[in-house]
Design a protein around this motif. Structure first.
Motif, PDB file in Angstrom:
ATOM      1  N   ARG A  89       0.851  -1.182   0.000  1.00 23.98           N
ATOM      2  CA  ARG A  89       0.000   0.000   0.000  1.00 23.98           C
ATOM      3  C   ARG A  89       0.891   1.237   0.000  1.00 23.98           C
ATOM      4  NH1 ARG A  89      -2.847   3.348   3.400  1.00 23.98           N
ATOM      5  NH2 ARG A  89      -1.677   2.641   5.215  1.00 23.98           N
ATOM      6  N   LYS A  90       1.094   1.830  -1.180  1.00 25.51           N
ATOM      7  CA  LYS A  90       1.941   3.014  -1.342  1.00 25.51           C
ATOM      8  C   LYS A  90       1.503   3.771  -2.581  1.00 25.51           C
ATOM      9  CE  LYS A  90       6.172   1.697  -2.762  1.00 25.51           C
ATOM     10  NZ  LYS A  90       7.465   0.986  -2.864  1.00 25.51           N
ATOM     11  N   ASN A  91       2.244   4.777  -2.963  1.00 22.81           N
ATOM     12  CA  ASN A  91       1.928   5.548  -4.166  1.00 22.81           C
ATOM     13  C   ASN A  91       2.685   4.992  -5.366  1.00 22.81           C
ATOM     14  OD1 ASN A  91       0.238   7.346  -2.818  1.00 22.81           O
ATOM     15  ND2 ASN A  91       1.919   8.703  -2.270  1.00 22.81           N
ATOM     16  N   TYR A  92       2.006   4.923  -6.507  1.00 22.01           N
ATOM     17  CA  TYR A  92       2.607   4.440  -7.749  1.00 22.01           C
ATOM     18  C   TYR A  92       2.250   5.406  -8.880  1.00 22.01           C
ATOM     19  CZ  TYR A  92       2.831   0.023  -5.128  1.00 22.01           C
ATOM     20  OH  TYR A  92       3.067  -0.934  -4.181  1.00 22.01           O
ATOM     21  N   ILE A 122      -8.684   3.174   6.917  1.00 25.72           N
ATOM     22  CA  ILE A 122      -8.348   1.798   7.295  1.00 25.72           C
ATOM     23  C   ILE A 122      -8.664   1.608   8.773  1.00 25.72           C
ATOM     24  CG2 ILE A 122      -6.487   0.126   7.611  1.00 25.72           C
ATOM     25  CD1 ILE A 122      -5.118   1.296   5.195  1.00 25.72           C
ATOM     26  N   VAL A 123      -9.500   0.646   9.069  1.00 26.14           N
ATOM     27  CA  VAL A 123      -9.799   0.260  10.442  1.00 26.14           C
ATOM     28  C   VAL A 123      -9.408  -1.211  10.555  1.00 26.14           C
ATOM     29  CG1 VAL A 123     -11.527   0.170  12.262  1.00 26.14           C
ATOM     30  CG2 VAL A 123     -11.726   1.887  10.455  1.00 26.14           C
ATOM     31  N   ASP A 124      -8.250  -1.458  11.112  1.00 25.91           N
ATOM     32  CA  ASP A 124      -7.718  -2.816  11.137  1.00 25.91           C
ATOM     33  C   ASP A 124      -6.659  -2.912  12.222  1.00 25.91           C
ATOM     34  OD1 ASP A 124      -7.259  -5.435  10.533  1.00 25.91           O
ATOM     35  OD2 ASP A 124      -6.250  -5.083   8.633  1.00 25.91           O
ATOM     36  N   PHE A 125      -6.348  -4.127  12.634  1.00 29.14           N
ATOM     37  CA  PHE A 125      -5.278  -4.341  13.605  1.00 29.14           C
ATOM     38  C   PHE A 125      -4.693  -5.726  13.414  1.00 29.14           C
ATOM     39  CE2 PHE A 125      -8.982  -6.122  15.722  1.00 29.14           C
ATOM     40  CZ  PHE A 125      -8.495  -7.217  16.427  1.00 29.14           C
ATOM     41  N   GLN A 136      -0.610 -16.512  28.843  1.00 30.23           N
ATOM     42  CA  GLN A 136       0.398 -16.066  27.879  1.00 30.23           C
ATOM     43  C   GLN A 136      -0.043 -14.746  27.255  1.00 30.23           C
ATOM     44  OE1 GLN A 136       0.753 -19.392  25.172  1.00 30.23           O
ATOM     45  NE2 GLN A 136       2.375 -20.333  26.393  1.00 30.23           N
ATOM     46  N   PRO A 137       0.834 -13.741  27.160  1.00 28.87           N
ATOM     47  CA  PRO A 137       0.446 -12.434  26.626  1.00 28.87           C
ATOM     48  C   PRO A 137       0.275 -12.454  25.110  1.00 28.87           C
ATOM     49  CG  PRO A 137       2.786 -12.461  27.135  1.00 28.87           C
ATOM     50  CD  PRO A 137       2.234 -13.766  27.632  1.00 28.87           C
ATOM     51  N   VAL A 138      -0.618 -11.613  24.636  1.00 30.16           N
ATOM     52  CA  VAL A 138      -0.837 -11.405  23.201  1.00 30.16           C
ATOM     53  C   VAL A 138      -0.619  -9.922  22.912  1.00 30.16           C
ATOM     54  CG1 VAL A 138      -2.421 -11.663  21.261  1.00 30.16           C
ATOM     55  CG2 VAL A 138      -2.573 -13.230  23.212  1.00 30.16           C
ATOM     56  N   SER A 139       0.142  -9.619  21.879  1.00 28.36           N
ATOM     57  CA  SER A 139       0.401  -8.230  21.499  1.00 28.36           C
ATOM     58  C   SER A 139      -0.511  -7.825  20.351  1.00 28.36           C
ATOM     59  CB  SER A 139       1.871  -8.053  21.092  1.00 28.36           C
ATOM     60  OG  SER A 139       2.729  -8.345  22.181  1.00 28.36           O
ATOM     61  N   PHE A 140      -1.010  -6.600  20.430  1.00 25.57           N
ATOM     62  CA  PHE A 140      -1.904  -6.065  19.412  1.00 25.57           C
ATOM     63  C   PHE A 140      -1.329  -4.752  18.890  1.00 25.57           C
ATOM     64  CE2 PHE A 140      -4.348  -8.652  22.311  1.00 25.57           C
ATOM     65  CZ  PHE A 140      -5.157  -9.405  21.480  1.00 25.57           C
ATOM     66  N   ASP A 141      -1.522  -4.507  17.591  1.00 26.57           N
ATOM     67  CA  ASP A 141      -0.971  -3.290  16.976  1.00 26.57           C
ATOM     68  C   ASP A 141      -1.905  -2.838  15.863  1.00 26.57           C
ATOM     69  OD1 ASP A 141       0.666  -1.197  16.403  1.00 26.57           O
ATOM     70  OD2 ASP A 141       2.316  -2.384  15.591  1.00 26.57           O
ATOM     71  N   SER A 142      -1.869  -1.538  15.582  1.00 31.71           N
ATOM     72  CA  SER A 142      -2.699  -0.963  14.511  1.00 31.71           C
ATOM     73  C   SER A 142      -1.862   0.003  13.681  1.00 31.71           C
ATOM     74  CB  SER A 142      -3.903  -0.234  15.109  1.00 31.71           C
ATOM     75  OG  SER A 142      -3.465   0.773  16.033  1.00 31.71           O
ATOM     76  N   PRO A 143      -0.803  -0.487  13.019  1.00 27.82           N
ATOM     77  CA  PRO A 143       0.160   0.409  12.356  1.00 27.82           C
ATOM     78  C   PRO A 143      -0.416   1.218  11.206  1.00 27.82           C
ATOM     79  CG  PRO A 143       0.542  -1.869  11.715  1.00 27.82           C
ATOM     80  CD  PRO A 143      -0.457  -1.906  12.832  1.00 27.82           C
ATOM     81  N   GLU A 144      -1.431   0.700  10.509  1.00 29.20           N
ATOM     82  CA  GLU A 144      -1.952   1.403   9.341  1.00 29.20           C
ATOM     83  C   GLU A 144      -3.315   2.050   9.578  1.00 29.20           C
ATOM     84  OE1 GLU A 144      -0.302  -0.491   5.354  1.00 29.20           O
ATOM     85  OE2 GLU A 144      -1.670  -1.861   6.369  1.00 29.20           O
ATOM     86  N   GLY A 167      -4.916   3.214  23.070  1.00 27.37           N
ATOM     87  CA  GLY A 167      -3.580   3.347  22.503  1.00 27.37           C
ATOM     88  C   GLY A 167      -3.478   2.623  21.172  1.00 27.37           C
ATOM     89  N   ARG A 168      -2.493   2.995  20.397  1.00 26.23           N
ATOM     90  CA  ARG A 168      -2.300   2.334  19.089  1.00 26.23           C
ATOM     91  C   ARG A 168      -1.871   0.885  19.261  1.00 26.23           C
ATOM     92  NH1 ARG A 168      -2.236   3.620  13.909  1.00 26.23           N
ATOM     93  NH2 ARG A 168      -2.532   5.787  13.274  1.00 26.23           N
ATOM     94  N   THR A 169      -1.158   0.603  20.339  1.00 30.23           N
ATOM     95  CA  THR A 169      -0.711  -0.763  20.614  1.00 30.23           C
ATOM     96  C   THR A 169      -1.220  -1.185  21.987  1.00 30.23           C
ATOM     97  OG1 THR A 169       1.371  -0.055  21.614  1.00 30.23           O
ATOM     98  CG2 THR A 169       1.365  -0.402  19.227  1.00 30.23           C
TER      99      THR A 169
END
Length: 208
Positions: A89-92, A122-125, A136-144, A167-169
């Motif tokens: 996902r970028k510019n072309y 974009i609504v996603d993670f 056990q820990p689970v990590s979540f992130d929403s970079p985009e 938070g974003r993460t």
């Protein structure tokens, strides 16, 4: 010191009270176990595919032609109409070259088409795993994640076990076995659509 007429101050106080009440209601809609709030479906697919038609750009009486598309990611396609899906996902910038079949003349850069795949909501993670054991820990992130028309975004994680964080993460440890539809919500300031909750969910299976 700024001074306000009493009537105006009273109106402002009433407005703030109503606003705080509405904010409180919206926050409660994010509490774990709340099955009455809007359902959160799976993330929508990214818009990474394009359909292009080069025929309107060409002087048809001089044809027939061979259409050669340079898609900006190292891919070359031929044909008057093409479909292509990008991996990133970028510019072309797409370059359309046209070859006149009768003469072999190559018309390079007959048309340049900017393809901007960054300008989309974009609504996603992501989750570090979708299957884990209790404790056990689970990590979540929403970079985009982004809502282009909104500002001062809030990112809310509802793990559906009684825990809600912002938070974003985020990182979370589930204490009981089960299947949890973890919710990720976004809110911001701007239009009415920004104030509404935009949310998606992913299932996390927690084993004993």
């Amino acid at each position: 010191m700024m001074r306000f007429p009493l009537a105006r101050f009273a109106k402002k106080s009433l407005f703030l009270t109503v606003l705080l009440l509405l904010t409180g209601l919206a926050a409660r809609a994010q509490q774990a176990g709340d099955t009455t709030s809007v359902g959160c479906g799976p993330p929508l697919p990214r818009m990474l595919c394009v359909d292009l038609d080069g025929r309107p750009s060409i002087d048809e009486p001089a044809g027939p032609f061979t259409y050669e598309w340079h898609m900006g990611d190292g891919t070359t396609l031929t044909g008057p109409t093409i479909s292509h899906c990008y991996k990133e996902r970028k510019n072309y910038v797409v370059q359309l070259d046209v070859i006149v079949d009768k003469t072999g003349e190559v018309r390079r850069g007959q048309k340049y088409i900017p393809i901007n795949l960054l300008q989309q909501d974009i609504v996603d993670f992501t989750a570090s795993t979708t299957r884990v054991r209790v404790g056990q820990p689970v990590s979540f992130d929403s970079p985009e994640a982004q809502l282009l028309q909104c500002r001062n975004m809030q990112y809310i994680w509802d793990f559906r076990d009684g825990t809600v964080v912002q938070g974003r993460t985020a990182q979370h440890t589930f204490r009981r076995a089960g299947t949890y539809s973890v919710r990720f919500s976004m809110r911001g300031y701007g239009s009415e659509a920004c104030v509404a909750s935009h949310c998606v969910s992913r299932q996390i299976v927690v084993e004993p």
